[in-house]
Design a protein around this motif. Structure first.
Motif, PDB file in Angstrom:
ATOM      1  N   ARG A 121      -7.042  -1.121   2.126  1.00  0.00           N
ATOM      2  CA  ARG A 121      -6.517  -2.293   1.419  1.00  0.00           C
ATOM      3  C   ARG A 121      -5.039  -2.127   1.103  1.00  0.00           C
ATOM      4  O   ARG A 121      -4.238  -3.047   1.304  1.00  0.00           O
ATOM      5  N   TRP A 124      -2.845  -1.936   4.595  1.00  0.00           N
ATOM      6  CA  TRP A 124      -3.034  -2.950   5.630  1.00  0.00           C
ATOM      7  C   TRP A 124      -1.722  -3.558   6.117  1.00  0.00           C
ATOM      8  O   TRP A 124      -1.414  -3.542   7.315  1.00  0.00           O
ATOM      9  N   CYS A 624     -16.087  -7.798   2.794  1.00  0.00           N
ATOM     10  CA  CYS A 624     -14.966  -6.874   2.627  1.00  0.00           C
ATOM     11  C   CYS A 624     -13.780  -7.331   3.462  1.00  0.00           C
ATOM     12  O   CYS A 624     -12.901  -6.527   3.798  1.00  0.00           O
ATOM     13  N   PRO A 690      -8.611  -6.762   4.463  1.00  0.00           N
ATOM     14  CA  PRO A 690      -9.697  -5.814   4.179  1.00  0.00           C
ATOM     15  C   PRO A 690      -9.680  -5.353   2.722  1.00  0.00           C
ATOM     16  O   PRO A 690      -8.623  -5.216   2.107  1.00  0.00           O
TER      17      PRO A 690
END
Length: 733
Positions: A121, A124, A624, A690
């Motif tokens: 996360r 990304w 997710c 994500p």
């Protein structure tokens, strides 16, 4: 999703991401890969002539590439998935990428941490920018060679093509690309054009893992290295008085026995809370067996030390719930009025025990402290924090500390706390030799940093068939990780809502345990809502869906979860699990929870065998965002669900006068192979960024199986482990 972004690179900042060297270019916030179009990864890449650029990459003269992954790998798959993101935007074929673990380097990398399910996360955007910027610079270099406009060139699978059909491999232009200006804007791929992200990729370490190649901290060795087994106080509340090492030194292989602890005391303020600040004894030997055997031969005298509290945690937690010393974390509406005017008030109390982490690989670390540097190697989730503690204790500059991270045989939060690393460092500094400290399983279980024991008291007001008031009270041991839990579900869904927290201080070391706090709170809340639904004569899933309508479209920025995304996961799990239409003899239980930025809904199925509840299946639906590596994602969810089931059902841990009741797996209960149900995992398909995956699958599992057991037996469960409650009611005899 936007396909064009402004990278905001300055020439100075880009020194981190682009370096000209003999034979290659470095591009990337965290990684680089560049290779010739015709290259095939050789079996032995170590035999090639590589050019070193810095901590990020090596590129061979032939164009072969090694990507150095900076984040610690604890089985969550970042060593595979993070390079996949770079390779996707750079447009190279995955079979031409080799990945290796990078050491701690705070100048070149950021957030070298494994915790909170945040690696993908947090990385990304930067990782995608890295790959896209690299590709554009390579295209620009090829365009210069051809004397054409770069906009007329394309790149795919490591090959650049111009309008005339001419081609160049990335390795052919890497030197020229390094000298070009960094583009201000780069184009990112549309999600529909991904060729690596979203595809199943095998773990990059899998061959080494299954063939027993050295990867883990326990595997690491160096010339002249010795082993140390450390004796720590037998209980919280004791400290070292004296010891006799005569018999220990007679054990074959034992080299020395030392007392240490001064360096730990020097950083007590920074280190306290996750390690026992006291003198310890280390047995130094030529091998672990001799060290551990010598430790058993020691004669040690302990004495009492002043402690805040180590006794009767259960009673003290109840006293907190019954008292008035709470911190209000959130309050909406008028809770007191809602309860006063309610048709009915329901109140329940839930209890969870301490839990150890029990990683498959026991704690260990290698240290070599010399006058010039401190060399550390082993499994840690927080290498930068460890380096800071070492620098403070030994009064050295950060550049004198070299931390190499090995793959970890489990972490679950235990390896956030570097007591084992600090011990190894101090032992090495005393004996003037490289040493590896190795915990036995008994050390691991009795000298841990435990999940804190917690009690929750939840109270709801019901009026006219609606939930009008909600009050959650938490009493926890050493509670200091409240985070955003007051703003998770059901915040925003109920007009009169309050969350209070109380803390009971103990010298028993506590800390993060997989999915901190939510690992138990999800069970408590979802069991409670199941009971509310029964009282209101409404399906559990329908009650949650109804409540979620109140938060959809909210302007309350404190709310962390998405009402719409949680609704979507619930609807999909109902479909996939055939909710409400189970076969005869199959009993279902539901739970949904949001944690680590991810929405999860689960349905557990239980059957009865001779009156015993047997968990046969769990269906999990997860939102997710974009799946980077579906195989890895599925593994994470399956593992989280089984971990959640095992600990909720069977695991118990307690202390008597500060001493752990269990030392090994002969008495401490974990889930067994024949008790693991089938886990059926599904993902909500969307193009959102994500979110976390290592932890979110665990919290709902306890609630789902508790509610399924209630459906089967008519019994509500309020304490973990469930097996203890079932025994008390004679269900399990």
């Amino acid at each position: 999703m936007k396909s064009q972004i402004n990278t905001n690179f300055s020439r100075r900042n880009f020194l981190k991401t682009s370096v000209l060297a003999s034979g290659g270019m470095l591009i990337g916030f965290n990684f680089l890969t560049a290779c010739k179009a015709e290259a095939k990864m050789p079996v032995d890449i170590a035999s090639l002539n590589f050019n070193d650029f810095n901590a990020f990459i090596k590129i061979s003269d032939e164009g072969y590439v090694t990507i150095f992954s900076p984040n610690p790998e604890i089985g969550q798959g970042v060593k595979t998935s993070m390079p996949m993101i770079i390779a996707e935007e750079l447009d190279v074929e995955w079979d031409k990428v080799n990945v290796a673990q990078a050491p701690l380097d705070t100048k070149k990398y950021s957030r070298q941490v494994a915790g909170g399910s945040q690696s993908i996360r947090q990385g990304w955007e930067a990782l995608r920018q890295t790959g896209a910027t690299a590709k554009q610079m390579l295209i620009n270099a090829a365009a210069v060679k051809w004397n054409v406009d770069a906009s007329t060139c394309t790149a795919s699978k490591g090959v650049i093509t111009n309008v005339n059909g001419d081609t160049l491999g990335y390795g052919d232009v890497v030197k020229e690309a390094a000298g070009l200006e960094v583009p201000e804007n780069v184009k990112l791929k549309d999600v529909k054009d991904f060729t690596i992200i979203g595809k199943d990729v095998i773990n990059v370490d899998i061959d080494k893992i299954i063939t027993g190649k050295p990867l883990f901290g326990l595997d690491y060795k160096s010339e002249g290295m010795v082993y140390a087994s450390v004796v720590r106080p037998p209980s919280f509340g004791k400290k070292l008085k004296s010891f006799d090492a005569t018999k220990a030194k007679q054990v074959n292989g034992v080299l020395d026995v030392i007392r240490f602890g001064e360096k730990l005391k020097a950083i007590e303020k920074q280190a306290s809370g996750f390690t026992r600040i006291t003198d310890k004894v280390a047995v130094i030997a030529t091998n672990t067996w001799a060290a551990m055997k010598g430790k058993k031969a020691l004669i040690i005298e302990w004495e009492d030390e002043k402690l805040e509290s180590t006794q009767d945690h259960d009673k003290n937690l109840t006293d907190i719930l019954d008292g008035k010393n709470f911190n209000t974390r959130r309050e909406d509406g008028n809770v007191k009025k809602a309860f006063a005017s309610a048709d009915k008030v329901i109140e329940r109390t839930y209890h969870s025990p301490f839990l150890p982490h029990n990683c498959m690989e026991p704690m260990n670390f290698y240290a070599d402290v010399t006058a010039d540097k401190i060399h550390l190697v082993g499994p840690t989730q927080t290498p930068q924090w460890a380096a800071g503690l070492i620098a403070a204790a030994y009064k050295v500059k950060p550049e004198q500390i070299n931390i190499e991270m090995t793959r970890m045989g489990g972490g679950f939060g235990r390896r956030l706390y570097n007591d084992f690393l600090l011990e190894a460092t101090e032992v090495s500094s005393v004996i003037k030799k490289p040493v590896k400290v190795v915990f036995s399983r008994e050390d691991d279980m009795t000298a841990g940093t435990y999940r804190p024991a917690i009690k929750y008291r939840i109270k709801a007001a019901l009026k006219d068939g609606k939930v009008t008031g909600y009050h959650l009270k938490e009493a926890a041991i050493n509670s200091n990780m409240y985070g955003l839990i007051p703003n998770f579900f059901p915040a925003g869904c109920i007009p009169n809502y309050k969350v209070d927290t109380g803390n009971y201080k103990s010298n028993i070391t506590t800390g993060a345990w997989r999915a901190p706090y939510t690992n138990f709170l999800a069970f408590a809340e979802q069991s409670f809502f199941s009971e509310l639904a029964q009282e209101l004569n409404i399906d559990h899933t329908d009650l949650i869906l109804e409540l979620l309508q109140n938060v959809k479209g909210t302007s309350d920025k404190r709310i962390q979860y998405s009402g719409q995304r949680m609704e979507d996961t619930i609807k999909l799990v109902k479909q996939k699990a055939n909710w409400g239409n189970a076969s005869n003899g199959v009993y279902q239980g539901f739970a949904a929870y949001y944690s680590h930025n991810t929405h999860v809904a689960e349905v557990a199925e239980v059957v009865l065998k001779d009156g015993y509840p047997i968990i046969k299946k769990v269906t999990a639906v997860v939102d997710c965002g974009i799946l980077v590596n579906p195989t890895g994602a599925k593994n994470q969810v399956e593992g989280g669900v089984l971990d959640g089931i095992g600990h909720a059902m069977y695991s118990d841990f307690s202390f008597k006068d500060g001493k752990p009741d269990f030392k090994n797996f002969d008495k401490y209960r974990l889930i067994r192979m024949q008790e693991t149900p089938k886990v059926d995992v599904h993902f909500v398909q969307n193009d959102k960024k994500p979110t976390g995956l290592g932890e979110p699958g665990l919290p709902p599992a306890g609630g789902a199986i508790a509610n399924a057991i209630h459906a089967a037996l008519g019994k509500r469960l309020y304490s973990q482990p469930f097996v203890n409650e079932l025994k008390k009611s004679s269900v399990l005899g």
